[in-house]
Design a protein around this motif. Structure first.
Motif, short mmCIF file in Angstrom:
data_model
loop_
_atom_site.label_atom_id
_atom_site.label_comp_id
_atom_site.label_asym_id
_atom_site.label_seq_id
_atom_site.Cartn_x
_atom_site.Cartn_y
_atom_site.Cartn_z
N SER A 80 33.44 35.09 72.30
CA SER A 80 32.30 36.02 72.38
C SER A 80 32.58 37.26 71.53
O SER A 80 33.72 37.59 71.23
N ASP A 82 31.11 41.26 71.55
CA ASP A 82 30.32 42.27 72.26
C ASP A 82 29.57 41.69 73.46
O ASP A 82 28.41 42.01 73.71
N GLY A 83 30.23 40.80 74.19
CA GLY A 83 29.67 40.24 75.41
C GLY A 83 28.69 39.10 75.23
O GLY A 83 28.20 38.55 76.21
N LYS A 84 28.41 38.71 73.99
CA LYS A 84 27.51 37.59 73.73
C LYS A 84 28.32 36.42 73.19
O LYS A 84 29.15 36.60 72.30
N THR A 85 28.07 35.22 73.73
CA THR A 85 28.75 34.04 73.22
C THR A 85 28.26 33.77 71.80
O THR A 85 27.23 34.29 71.37
N GLN A 123 34.05 44.26 70.62
CA GLN A 123 34.90 43.60 71.61
C GLN A 123 34.84 42.10 71.34
O GLN A 123 33.79 41.49 71.46
N SER A 135 41.37 39.27 74.89
CA SER A 135 40.34 40.26 74.60
C SER A 135 40.87 41.19 73.52
O SER A 135 42.00 41.68 73.61
#
Length: 187
Positions: A80, A82-85, A123, A135
Motif C-alpha cells: 500500500s 498512503d493507506g491505499k492498496t 507511507q 512500514s
C-alpha cells in the motif's frame, strides 16, 4: 468521450478541476500517445517529486526495481501507499490515465502512485522476500527529472545498443540511441 466530459471543462472552477476533465477525455482515447500529450502538465496533477524508489509491475505486483534506502529493497512488493492498496490506487487513477493496454497502464502507475508535492509525506507498506511486512515512512523530496531516476534502465545489457538482431530473426532497436544515419545500416 468528449460529450461526456465537455461540460466538466466548462464548469471547472480551478486548474485542478479543468485538468482532471482534460485527463478524463485523454483517458477515454485509450492510447498511451495521448497520455504523453498531457503528461507534461501531469507534474502539477500527480506531482513531480517522489521518494528514491522506482517500481516495476511484474508477477501481478508492483515491485521495487531500484531503491535509495536500506529499509526498502529491490524485489520488495508494494502492499500500500498512503493507506491505499495498489488496486485502490489503480481504481482511483484509471479514469485519468490513457494507456492503451493494461501493461502500459501499470507502467504509468509505477510512477504515479509514488508522486506528490515536494516535501509531502508518504507511507509505504511493503513485503520483503521472506514475507514480512514493513512500514516505510518517507518524504517526496526527489525531483523525477534528477539523474538518479533517469539513469535507471531495466536491462543494462541493451542500454548502449543501437540495434541488435538475434539468430532467431528477432530484432531490438533502441530508439533513444539510434541516429538517422544508422537507419539504412540497421535495416
Amino acid at each position: 468521450t468528449l460529450y461526456k466530459n465537455v461540460l466538466s471543462i466548462e464548469t471547472a472552477t480551478d486548474y485542478t478541476g479543468f485538468f482532471k476533465s482534460v485527463k478524463r477525455i485523454a483517458a477515454g482515447c485509450n492510447d498511451a500517445h495521448v497520455e504523453g500529450l498531457t503528461w507534461s502538465n501531469g507534474y502539477s496533477f500527480f506531482g513531480s517529486y517522489s521518494p528514491k524508489i522506482i517500481l516495476r509491475y511484474t508477477h501481478n505486483n508492483y515491485v521495487v526495481a531500484k531503491s535509495g534506502y536500506g529499509t526498502i529493497s529491490k524485489g520488495d512488493v508494494i502492499i500500500s501507499v498512503d493507506g491505499k492498496t495498489t488496486i485502490q490506487w489503480e481504481d482511483s487513477l484509471r479514469p485519468y490515465i490513457s494507456a492503451g493496454n493494461p501493461s502500459v497502464f501499470r507502467r504509468f502507475m509505477c510512477s504515479y502512485m509514488l508522486r506528490g508535492v515536494n516535501g509531502s509525506q508518504i507511507q509505504i507498506v511493503s513485503k520483503d522476500s521472506v514475507g514480512n511486512d514493513h512500514s516505510f515512512p518517507s518524504s517526496r523530496n526527489y525531483y523525477l527529472g534528477d539523474s538518479w531516476f533517469i539513469s535507471y534502465y531495466p536491462n543494462d545489457t541493451l542500454r548502449i545498443v543501437k540495434w541488435k538482431k538475434w539468430n532467431c530473426n528477432v530484432g531490438y532497436v533502441n530508439m533513444g540511441m539510434l541516429m538517422t544515419s544508422d537507419v539504412d545500416t540497421m535495416y
